[in-house]
Every structure is written in structure tokens, then in C-alpha cells.
Design a protein around this motif. Structure first.
Motif, PDB file in Angstrom:
ATOM      1  N   THR A  73      19.723  43.135 -33.963  1.00 29.20           N
ATOM      2  CA  THR A  73      20.718  42.267 -33.326  1.00 29.20           C
ATOM      3  C   THR A  73      20.195  41.652 -32.028  1.00 29.20           C
ATOM      4  OG1 THR A  73      21.712  44.076 -32.059  1.00 29.20           O
ATOM      5  CG2 THR A  73      22.624  43.640 -34.265  1.00 29.20           C
ATOM      6  N   ILE A  74      18.979  42.026 -31.636  1.00 30.22           N
ATOM      7  CA  ILE A  74      18.418  41.572 -30.357  1.00 30.22           C
ATOM      8  C   ILE A  74      17.350  40.515 -30.599  1.00 30.22           C
ATOM      9  CG2 ILE A  74      17.107  42.273 -28.306  1.00 30.22           C
ATOM     10  CD1 ILE A  74      18.355  45.055 -28.660  1.00 30.22           C
ATOM     11  N   GLY A  75      17.432  39.422 -29.858  1.00 34.84           N
ATOM     12  CA  GLY A  75      16.377  38.413 -29.832  1.00 34.84           C
ATOM     13  C   GLY A  75      16.107  37.739 -31.155  1.00 34.84           C
ATOM     14  N   GLY A  76      14.942  37.125 -31.234  1.00 33.77           N
ATOM     15  CA  GLY A  76      14.532  36.427 -32.441  1.00 33.77           C
ATOM     16  C   GLY A  76      13.020  36.429 -32.532  1.00 33.77           C
ATOM     17  N   GLY A  77      12.478  36.117 -33.703  1.00 29.32           N
ATOM     18  CA  GLY A  77      11.030  36.034 -33.909  1.00 29.32           C
ATOM     19  C   GLY A  77      10.327  37.352 -33.659  1.00 29.32           C
ATOM     20  N   THR A  78       9.211  37.298 -32.894  1.00 28.58           N
ATOM     21  CA  THR A  78       8.421  38.489 -32.611  1.00 28.58           C
ATOM     22  C   THR A  78       9.202  39.496 -31.776  1.00 28.58           C
ATOM     23  OG1 THR A  78       6.734  36.806 -32.113  1.00 28.58           O
ATOM     24  CG2 THR A  78       6.026  39.069 -32.149  1.00 28.58           C
ATOM     25  N   GLY A  79      10.043  39.011 -30.890  1.00 27.52           N
ATOM     26  CA  GLY A  79      10.865  39.897 -30.064  1.00 27.52           C
ATOM     27  C   GLY A  79      11.800  40.741 -30.914  1.00 27.52           C
ATOM     28  N   ARG A  80      12.355  40.126 -31.955  1.00 27.67           N
ATOM     29  CA  ARG A  80      13.253  40.865 -32.847  1.00 27.67           C
ATOM     30  C   ARG A  80      12.486  41.942 -33.606  1.00 27.67           C
ATOM     31  NH1 ARG A  80      17.416  37.819 -36.535  1.00 27.67           N
ATOM     32  NH2 ARG A  80      18.554  37.923 -34.591  1.00 27.67           N
ATOM     33  N   VAL A  81      11.296  41.617 -34.089  1.00 28.45           N
ATOM     34  CA  VAL A  81      10.475  42.594 -34.816  1.00 28.45           C
ATOM     35  C   VAL A  81      10.169  43.793 -33.920  1.00 28.45           C
ATOM     36  CG1 VAL A  81       8.218  42.983 -35.882  1.00 28.45           C
ATOM     37  CG2 VAL A  81       9.477  40.894 -36.375  1.00 28.45           C
ATOM     38  N   LEU A  82       9.812  43.497 -32.668  1.00 27.69           N
ATOM     39  CA  LEU A  82       9.541  44.554 -31.699  1.00 27.69           C
ATOM     40  C   LEU A  82      10.787  45.387 -31.430  1.00 27.69           C
ATOM     41  CD1 LEU A  82       6.852  43.218 -29.575  1.00 27.69           C
ATOM     42  CD2 LEU A  82       7.729  45.427 -28.940  1.00 27.69           C
ATOM     43  N   ALA A  83      11.938  44.722 -31.311  1.00 23.34           N
ATOM     44  CA  ALA A  83      13.198  45.422 -31.052  1.00 23.34           C
ATOM     45  C   ALA A  83      13.573  46.312 -32.232  1.00 23.34           C
ATOM     46  CB  ALA A  83      14.315  44.420 -30.753  1.00 23.34           C
ATOM     47  N   VAL A  84      13.351  45.830 -33.456  1.00 24.21           N
ATOM     48  CA  VAL A  84      13.651  46.636 -34.652  1.00 24.21           C
ATOM     49  C   VAL A  84      12.754  47.870 -34.685  1.00 24.21           C
ATOM     50  CG1 VAL A  84      13.523  46.683 -37.180  1.00 24.21           C
ATOM     51  CG2 VAL A  84      14.570  44.741 -36.031  1.00 24.21           C
ATOM     52  N   ALA A  85      11.459  47.690 -34.440  1.00 24.69           N
ATOM     53  CA  ALA A  85      10.526  48.821 -34.458  1.00 24.69           C
ATOM     54  C   ALA A  85      10.864  49.832 -33.371  1.00 24.69           C
ATOM     55  CB  ALA A  85       9.100  48.316 -34.285  1.00 24.69           C
ATOM     56  N   THR A  86      11.109  49.335 -32.170  1.00 21.89           N
ATOM     57  CA  THR A  86      11.464  50.226 -31.057  1.00 21.89           C
ATOM     58  C   THR A  86      12.778  50.947 -31.339  1.00 21.89           C
ATOM     59  OG1 THR A  86      10.321  48.763 -29.521  1.00 21.89           O
ATOM     60  CG2 THR A  86      11.880  50.334 -28.569  1.00 21.89           C
TER      61      THR A  86
END
Length: 165
Positions: A81-94
Motif C-alpha cells: 500500500t506504500i509508494g509505487g515502482g521500486t519503492g513499493r517493491v522495497l516496501a513489500v519486501a521490508t
């Protein structure tokens, strides 16, 4: 948002599913029923409150698959639910990693049963220690107890005046 709440409730329910009653002196397993067991008597020397970790193996390692998985899924959904693009991928992993760690911790705490460690002086003079589910209020130093064993497992219960040797 409904999915997140549903996942959180499901993770909580799954983490609380462990049956800790088996660790009390009042519950027998199916294989203990109709089996000959030995009875002996003793006196409580000391009582210490402890915890039994229901989902740990004999080597002490946690087996929190439901807590890890539920936490990872919930963390991943929240991270999505956070950000978009690479930021979202990072947020999902974290979120997934953090959720797995948090889920493991929550399940560890919800899988603990309050118990007592009883040091008992047996009538033959030897001392033994028994850990079983219960409260320090259930036992006290100097209390007469009845010990029931099948050779592998043992439980202690207060010895009442109508119990004879």
C-alpha cells in the motif's frame, strides 16, 4: 483495508491454536488411557513459576510456521500500500520480513503456558523435578503429592487425606 483486518484476525486465531492443556497434571492423552501407571508419593521441596513453550522442539528451536507466514503475508500486504515502482517493491519486501519477525514473536508469546517447576522429595529419599502446567498457587513447599508415571511421563497432584498408600 478489510483484507488487512481479516488477515490480522486470521493470524491471531492461528497463533492461539496450540493446546497447552496437555502440560497439566489433569489431562491424559489417548495413549495414556487404559494403561498401567505407577503411583508413588512425595513432598514438595520447592515451587518455581516457569513457562512452557508449546511450539518449540526438543532442541529449543521454535516451529512458528503460522506466525512467520501470517506475519509475512500481512507485512507484504501493508508494504504493497506504500509508494509505487521500486519503492513499493522495497516496501513489500521490508514489510514481509518485518511481518515474519513480528509474527514469530507474537506466536512465541501466545504459545506459552504458565507452569510450575516442582522439586519433590520422593519417599525413597531421592529428589526429582517435574515441570507441568499450573500455578504456583496450586502447590507449596511441604505439601504431600501423588506422583503418577508410565515410565516416560510423570505428573504430580496434591495428595488428599482420603488417598492412602
Amino acid at each position: 483495508m478489510k483484507k488487512i483486518v481479516t488477515l490480522a484476525i486470521l493470524a491471531t486465531i492461528l497463533s492461539g491454536c496450540s493446546n497447552s492443556d496437555l502440560y497439566s497434571g489433569d489431562v491424559y492423552t489417548a495413549d495414556q488411557a487404559k494403561q498401567v501407571q505407577q503411583v508413588s508419593y512425595g513432598t514438595v521441596v520447592s515451587v518455581r513459576p516457569v513457562k512452557i513453550q508449546a511450539n518449540a522442539s526438543s532442541d529449543g528451536k521454535s516451529e512458528n510456521v503460522a506466525g512467520n507466514l501470517g506475519g509475512a503475508v500481512l507485512g507484504g500486504v501493508l508494504g504493497n500500500t506504500i509508494g509505487g515502482g521500486t519503492g513499493r517493491v522495497l516496501a513489500v519486501a521490508t514489510g514481509a520480513i518485518g511481518g515474519a519477525i513480528l509474527g514469530d514473536t507474537i506466536q512465541d508469546k501466545t504459545s506459552q503456558a504458565s507452569a510450575v517447576e516442582l522439586e519433590i522429595k520422593q519417599e525413597n529419599g531421592s529428589n526429582i523435578v517435574i515441570v507441568q502446567k499450573g500455578s504456583a498457587k496450586d502447590f507449596f513447599a511441604g505439601q504431600a503429592v501423588r506422583l503418577v508415571t508410565n515410565g516416560k511421563k510423570i505428573s504430580a497432584s496434591p495428595r488428599y487425606n482420603n488417598q492412602s498408600k
